[in-house]
Every structure is written in C-alpha cells, then in structure tokens.
Design an enzyme around this catalytic site. Sequence first.
Site, PDB file in Angstrom:
ATOM      1  N   GLU A 112       3.412 -92.290  41.615  1.00 59.71           N
ATOM      2  CA  GLU A 112       3.197 -92.081  40.183  1.00 59.71           C
ATOM      3  C   GLU A 112       4.229 -91.122  39.611  1.00 59.71           C
ATOM      4  O   GLU A 112       4.778 -91.373  38.536  1.00 59.71           O
ATOM      5  CB  GLU A 112       1.797 -91.529  39.902  1.00 59.71           C
ATOM      6  CG  GLU A 112       1.636 -91.305  38.405  1.00 59.71           C
ATOM      7  CD  GLU A 112       0.240 -90.973  37.943  1.00 59.71           C
ATOM      8  OE1 GLU A 112      -0.614 -90.652  38.765  1.00 59.71           O
ATOM      9  OE2 GLU A 112       0.048 -91.022  36.720  1.00 59.71           O
ATOM     10  N   ASP A 138      -0.731 -92.178  44.829  1.00 56.95           N
ATOM     11  CA  ASP A 138      -1.179 -91.376  43.687  1.00 56.95           C
ATOM     12  C   ASP A 138      -1.524 -89.987  44.250  1.00 56.95           C
ATOM     13  O   ASP A 138      -2.511 -89.831  44.968  1.00 56.95           O
ATOM     14  CB  ASP A 138      -2.399 -92.016  43.017  1.00 56.95           C
ATOM     15  CG  ASP A 138      -2.660 -91.425  41.644  1.00 56.95           C
ATOM     16  OD1 ASP A 138      -2.187 -90.289  41.411  1.00 56.95           O
ATOM     17  OD2 ASP A 138      -3.320 -92.077  40.818  1.00 56.95           O
ATOM     18  N   ILE A 198      -2.595 -87.189  42.893  1.00 64.02           N
ATOM     19  CA  ILE A 198      -3.949 -86.811  42.447  1.00 64.02           C
ATOM     20  C   ILE A 198      -4.422 -87.919  41.521  1.00 64.02           C
ATOM     21  O   ILE A 198      -3.800 -88.172  40.481  1.00 64.02           O
ATOM     22  CB  ILE A 198      -4.010 -85.476  41.659  1.00 64.02           C
ATOM     23  CG1 ILE A 198      -3.470 -84.295  42.465  1.00 64.02           C
ATOM     24  CG2 ILE A 198      -5.459 -85.195  41.232  1.00 64.02           C
ATOM     25  CD1 ILE A 198      -3.564 -82.943  41.733  1.00 64.02           C
ATOM     26  N   ASP A 199      -5.470 -88.593  41.885  1.00 66.37           N
ATOM     27  CA  ASP A 199      -6.085 -89.521  40.949  1.00 66.37           C
ATOM     28  C   ASP A 199      -7.274 -88.774  40.348  1.00 66.37           C
ATOM     29  O   ASP A 199      -8.169 -88.327  41.078  1.00 66.37           O
ATOM     30  CB  ASP A 199      -6.539 -90.809  41.636  1.00 66.37           C
ATOM     31  CG  ASP A 199      -7.082 -91.791  40.608  1.00 66.37           C
ATOM     32  OD1 ASP A 199      -6.330 -92.145  39.684  1.00 66.37           O
ATOM     33  OD2 ASP A 199      -8.262 -92.173  40.699  1.00 66.37           O
ATOM     34  N   THR A 208      -6.372 -86.457  37.551  1.00 64.73           N
ATOM     35  CA  THR A 208      -5.677 -85.205  37.204  1.00 64.73           C
ATOM     36  C   THR A 208      -6.376 -84.446  36.083  1.00 64.73           C
ATOM     37  O   THR A 208      -6.442 -83.221  36.103  1.00 64.73           O
ATOM     38  CB  THR A 208      -4.212 -85.521  36.812  1.00 64.73           C
ATOM     39  OG1 THR A 208      -3.553 -85.989  37.981  1.00 64.73           O
ATOM     40  CG2 THR A 208      -3.486 -84.300  36.281  1.00 64.73           C
ATOM     41  N   ASP A 239      -3.142 -96.362  41.166  1.00 70.70           N
ATOM     42  CA  ASP A 239      -4.562 -96.054  40.930  1.00 70.70           C
ATOM     43  C   ASP A 239      -5.462 -96.893  41.840  1.00 70.70           C
ATOM     44  O   ASP A 239      -6.544 -96.464  42.217  1.00 70.70           O
ATOM     45  CB  ASP A 239      -4.976 -96.378  39.483  1.00 70.70           C
ATOM     46  CG  ASP A 239      -4.169 -95.616  38.443  1.00 70.70           C
ATOM     47  OD1 ASP A 239      -4.081 -94.396  38.558  1.00 70.70           O
ATOM     48  OD2 ASP A 239      -3.652 -96.260  37.498  1.00 70.70           O
TER      49      ASP A 239
HETATM   50  C1  IPD Z   1      -6.275 -91.886  35.865  1.00 68.53           C
HETATM   51  C2  IPD Z   1      -7.663 -92.024  36.457  1.00 68.53           C
HETATM   52  C3  IPD Z   1      -8.663 -92.405  35.381  1.00 68.53           C
HETATM   53  C4  IPD Z   1      -8.237 -93.652  34.635  1.00 68.53           C
HETATM   54  C5  IPD Z   1      -6.844 -93.495  34.069  1.00 68.53           C
HETATM   55  C6  IPD Z   1      -5.855 -93.166  35.201  1.00 68.53           C
HETATM   56  P1  IPD Z   1      -4.521 -90.121  36.909  1.00 68.53           P
HETATM   57  O1  IPD Z   1      -5.309 -91.555  36.866  1.00 68.53           O
HETATM   58  O2  IPD Z   1      -7.694 -92.993  37.483  1.00 68.53           O
HETATM   59  O3  IPD Z   1      -9.950 -92.647  35.916  1.00 68.53           O
HETATM   60  O4  IPD Z   1      -9.148 -93.890  33.607  1.00 68.53           O
HETATM   61  O5  IPD Z   1      -6.458 -94.687  33.445  1.00 68.53           O
HETATM   62  O6  IPD Z   1      -4.566 -93.020  34.666  1.00 68.53           O
HETATM   63  O7  IPD Z   1      -3.659 -90.093  35.667  1.00 68.53           O
HETATM   64  O8  IPD Z   1      -5.530 -89.064  36.929  1.00 68.53           O
HETATM   65  O9  IPD Z   1      -3.731 -90.272  38.151  1.00 68.53           O
HETATM   66 CA    CA Z   2      -4.239 -92.364  38.894  1.00 64.99          CA
HETATM   67 CA    CA Z   3      -2.207 -89.310  39.327  1.00 64.96          CA
END
Ligand code: IPD
Ligand code: CA
Ligand code: CA
Length: 262
Positions: free
Chosen positions: A65, A81, A83-84, A86, A209
């Site tokens: 990412e 990813d 941190i999913d 963030t 993701d």
């Molecule tokens: C997000 C998370 C979130 C989703 C967003 C993503 P991130 O990833 O997965 O649940 O609703 O569309 O972008 O930005 O925290 O890596």
């Molecule tokens: Ca993510």
């Molecule tokens: Ca992320």
Amino acid sequence: MKIKETLIKATEEAGKILKENFGGEFKIESKDRESNLVTEVDKKSEEVIMKIIKSEFSDHYILTEESGDLSTDSDYKWIIDPIDGTINYAHSIPLCCVSIGVEHKGELIFGAVYNPMGNEFFYAGKGEGSFLNNKKIKVSQNNNFRKSLLVTGFPYNTSDNPRNPVGVFAEVVKQDIPVRRLGSAALDLCWVACGRFEGFWEFNLNAWDTAAGALIVTEAGGKLSSFEGGEYSVYDNEILASNGLIHNDLLEVIKKGKTSQV
Ligand code: IPD
Ligand code: CA
Ligand code: CA
C-alpha cells in the site's frame, strides 16, 4: 526459509511494531484526502516486512500500500497492507492488523492477518485450510439470512461515489438485519472465516486490503463473488464474502440497493 515461514515471521515482526506503538505518540499524515491517513507506524511496519521478504526472496514481486508496485518477472507476488485499519489505529481503537497475501502465477497460495492487540493470528494456505491461533476455523453454518450478522465498510469517497454504497447499506438495514462497520476489511474477512459474521460486502477496496483475507475465507469454506455474482479477483474493487449459505440472499439485496434512492 520457505515462503510460509517467511510470511509468518514478517507478519509477526510487523505485528510487534503495531503493538509496541499502539496508543503512543507517532506522526500522522493525510494522503490523497484529509480523511485518508498514514502513520509513522504504517511505514515502519512496511519497512520491516519488506526487509524480511527481500532477505529471503530478493527477486519476488512485491505490491504494497505505501511503497506501491515493485514489479519483477517472478511468478511469486507478495501483497502487503502494513496496517489495515489505520484510522482505528490512529484513534487507539484496537481493531486493526497486518495483512499479507502471497500469489503464485496469479493464484493466492498463502495469507496471514495478525491483530496483535487482540492477540489473533489468522493464517491460510491453499489446500491446507484456515487457522486462528493455530486452530482450524470454519465459516458459520447458519443458512437463515434473517438471523445473520453482517459487516461492511464505506469508501472514503462515498460522497462522490456513483455506485451508491449508501443505497446498498440502506437496503440491507431495511431488511432489519444487523450490520456492523469495524474499519478493517482484512479483519472483516477473517471474522467471516471464523464464523462471527455470515457476510461482508464493500465497495472500493484494493488488493492489499483483501488478498490474505480472501484466501482465509475460501479455505474456511466460505464464498467470494463480485456484486454481480461472478468470480472475485483481488484486483476487483467490490467484494462480497459470505459463509456461502446466505450468499444469494445478500447478493439480491446488494443488486437492489445499487439503484435505490435513499
Ligand atoms: C481501509 C480499511 C477499511 C476500509 C477502507 C480501507 P486502511 O484500509 O480496510 O475498513 O473501509 O476502504 O482503505 O486504509 O486502513 O489500510
Ligand atoms: Ca487497508
Ligand atoms: Ca493500510
């Protein structure tokens, strides 16, 4: 080290970084939109993951990412990813994770998702099954759509999204079916895989993701599709994941919601 061991090591080491810094002070910046955040910890986590992978497999293709598409002609591709969730992380909400998937010739062969704050490590290997903290997991066996618990997420550009995510959400809520929004798509998928939710849908996701979570769902006996019901690819931006038993019911509601007025 083999791919599986390297994957587990990289996910665990990155998870340690998330845990050490959780709730502490770190730099937070906005990306393309003010609401789309990246923290210093995302960058540190990604750095450690890439270092571990590169030290074992310097020629493998890496898609992340934060660093982007580091393409090579290898048949192996790591989809990362760091941190999913963030936004949760930046607000000290412990619903976030490290997510890493591995493809071979375009097919997902391994996935790992680790939430160190919740002490939950999800793993799947193609043909091996899915595991939570080394125990085999299965999707929910509930086939009653009306008794389902669902989860979703909203794109950060919902206000200008022509595909009507709010209409779809409204249509599901109008069925009197409970819906949650956790804020981490990778955890949403893993929580479908271990039977906490019957189904998950979301617009506008990226490969990082969903890559790991997608394999974790299918290896746990779940089903994935596009919003039209066709085969899902991590390079699509819409995903519907379920226990398989309520899939068509949820698909019908999503199709209806796409054109409904809220
Ligand atoms: C997000 C998370 C979130 C989703 C967003 C993503 P991130 O990833 O997965 O649940 O609703 O569309 O972008 O930005 O925290 O890596
Ligand atoms: Ca993510
Ligand atoms: Ca992320």
